[in-house]
Structures are given as structure tokens and as C-alpha cells.
Write a protein that holds these residues in place. Structure first.
Motif, PDB file in Angstrom:
ATOM      1  N   GLU A  70      -8.405  91.013 -42.737  1.00 14.66           N
ATOM      2  CA  GLU A  70      -7.540  91.222 -43.795  1.00 14.66           C
ATOM      3  C   GLU A  70      -6.351  92.391 -43.505  1.00 14.66           C
ATOM      4  O   GLU A  70      -6.877  92.936 -43.324  1.00 14.66           O
ATOM      5  CB  GLU A  70      -8.629  90.823 -44.950  1.00 14.66           C
ATOM      6  N   CYS A 126      -1.967  83.811 -45.658  1.00 12.46           N
ATOM      7  CA  CYS A 126      -3.041  82.616 -46.083  1.00 12.46           C
ATOM      8  C   CYS A 126      -4.666  84.090 -46.426  1.00 12.46           C
ATOM      9  O   CYS A 126      -4.588  85.114 -46.178  1.00 12.46           O
ATOM     10  CB  CYS A 126      -3.708  81.908 -45.310  1.00 12.46           C
ATOM     11  N   SER A 127      -5.837  83.282 -46.773  1.00 11.52           N
ATOM     12  CA  SER A 127      -6.848  83.794 -46.695  1.00 11.52           C
ATOM     13  C   SER A 127      -7.545  84.429 -45.496  1.00 11.52           C
ATOM     14  O   SER A 127      -7.249  83.209 -44.397  1.00 11.52           O
ATOM     15  CB  SER A 127      -7.886  83.163 -47.808  1.00 11.52           C
ATOM     16  N   ILE A 128      -8.308  85.046 -45.733  1.00 10.02           N
ATOM     17  CA  ILE A 128      -9.772  85.017 -44.184  1.00 10.02           C
ATOM     18  C   ILE A 128      -9.851  84.117 -44.076  1.00 10.02           C
ATOM     19  O   ILE A 128     -10.317  83.062 -42.994  1.00 10.02           O
ATOM     20  CB  ILE A 128     -10.122  85.896 -44.285  1.00 10.02           C
ATOM     21  N   ALA A 129     -11.100  83.137 -45.121  1.00  8.99           N
ATOM     22  CA  ALA A 129     -11.398  82.042 -45.210  1.00  8.99           C
ATOM     23  C   ALA A 129     -10.797  81.248 -44.922  1.00  8.99           C
ATOM     24  O   ALA A 129     -11.044  80.155 -44.412  1.00  8.99           O
ATOM     25  CB  ALA A 129     -11.531  81.686 -46.892  1.00  8.99           C
ATOM     26  N   GLU A 130      -9.536  80.640 -45.184  1.00 11.02           N
ATOM     27  CA  GLU A 130      -8.042  79.828 -44.404  1.00 11.02           C
ATOM     28  C   GLU A 130      -8.360  79.532 -43.036  1.00 11.02           C
ATOM     29  O   GLU A 130      -7.929  78.457 -42.692  1.00 11.02           O
ATOM     30  CB  GLU A 130      -6.344  79.669 -45.554  1.00 11.02           C
ATOM     31  N   GLY A 155      -2.192  88.651 -46.478  1.00  8.68           N
ATOM     32  CA  GLY A 155      -2.972  88.000 -45.737  1.00  8.68           C
ATOM     33  C   GLY A 155      -4.039  88.596 -44.464  1.00  8.68           C
ATOM     34  O   GLY A 155      -4.686  89.469 -44.690  1.00  8.68           O
ATOM     35  N   VAL A 156      -3.358  87.270 -43.497  1.00  3.55           N
ATOM     36  CA  VAL A 156      -4.549  87.419 -42.194  1.00  3.55           C
ATOM     37  C   VAL A 156      -3.507  87.919 -40.971  1.00  3.55           C
ATOM     38  O   VAL A 156      -2.896  87.600 -40.151  1.00  3.55           O
ATOM     39  CB  VAL A 156      -5.461  86.312 -42.222  1.00  3.55           C
TER      40      VAL A 156
END
Length: 154
Positions: free
Chosen positions: A102, A14-18, A106-107
Motif C-alpha cells: 500500500e 486501487c486497494s491492495i485487495a483489488e 493506491g498500491v
């Protein structure tokens, strides 16, 4: 008794924001906490997370006996890390660092917990026979729940 350390790493697709949105929301703690702990936030779970935030919980770690646990969010650098420290609860010392960075695809999420029990030699025995194993089970459970929420990292 010396301080004990738990260190766990998990990659999430997923993204770091998610990832940040999920882990920085105290309301998600119940989802990633095993049901045997009867975890419940009593106060302080508002968003966004901020340094100085006090969060009160009730947990039942042993024989269904309910205890209070109060933590303070001491450091926040969105979306990379935050730190929570116990102010009232079952440990003599509890310092939990949550890191995100990141990585390709993903993360990487890292948890590092430093903890110490009271009671000297008895505390060491309790930790060896019970606490360290239970904490391992809790973090194993969290690993599986994060895979359920975000999927498996390839």
C-alpha cells in the motif's frame, strides 16, 4: 552467461485487495499478455493460488512456433507477494517475484524477474538481440493494460 534481471514498478489507484485479486488470478494473464505470444493456459489455473500450484501454458514467442511453458507457484503471502518459477520452458532459469504494498492513494506493484538462457555465448547474443527487448515490450504492454484496468495513478 550470468543471470539477467528485469525490475518494474507501477503504482495503481486501487486497494491492495483489488490488485491482489487481479494479479493472483491466472485467468487474467491472457489479458495482460501481448497477442503476438498466442498465450493460452492449458491447465492449473484454479483459484485461490497456492504454493505448489503447477500452471501449464502454450506460447508462441518466435515465428508462431508454439511451445510449452510450465511454472510452479513457489511462495504466496496474500495479499503481498507471490513467486512463480519455470519448471519447463524456454529459459534455463526463470524466477518471477510479484510484490504489492500500500502507498498513499493506491498500491505499488513491483515485478522482479531473474532469468537465464541456455546456449552459452549464443544465448548471450540471442538475449541481447531479441529476448531482453521482447521481455521489455511485454512488460511495457502489461503497464498499459494495468492502466486500462485500474486507471492512471496520480
Amino acid at each position: 552467461m550470468s543471470t539477467r534481471t528485469i525490475h518494474r514498478i507501477q503504482n495503481l489507484p486501487c486497494s491492495i485487495a483489488e490488485a491482489w485479486e487481479f494479479i493472483s488470478n491466472p485467468g487474467n494473464l491472457k489479458l495482460i499478455t501481448p497477442s503476438f505470444l498466442n498465450f493460452e493456459i492449458m491447465s492449473g489455473g484454479e483459484l485461490p493460488m497456492f504454493p505448489g500450484q503447477i500452471i501449464s501454458y502454450r506460447v508462441s514467442p518466435v515465428l508462431g512456433i508454439s511451445i510449452s511453458w510450465v511454472t510452479e507457484i513457489t511462495h504466496v503471502q496474500e495479499p503481498f507477494y507471490f513467486v512463480d518459477e519455470q519448471r519447463i520452458g524456454p529459459y534455463r532459469f526463470w524466477h518471477h517475484q510479484h510484490f504489492l504494498r500500500e502507498v498513499p492513494g493506491g498500491v505499488e506493484m513491483r515485478d522482479r524477474v531473474h532469468y537465464k538462457l541456455s546456449f552459452g555465448v549464443l544465448g548471450r547474443v540471442i538475449d541481447h538481440m531479441f529476448v531482453s527487448r521482447k521481455l521489455g515490450q511485454i512488460f511495457d504492454y502489461r503497464f498499459r493494460k494495468f492502466e486500462e484496468v485500474f486507471g492512471r495513478y496520480n
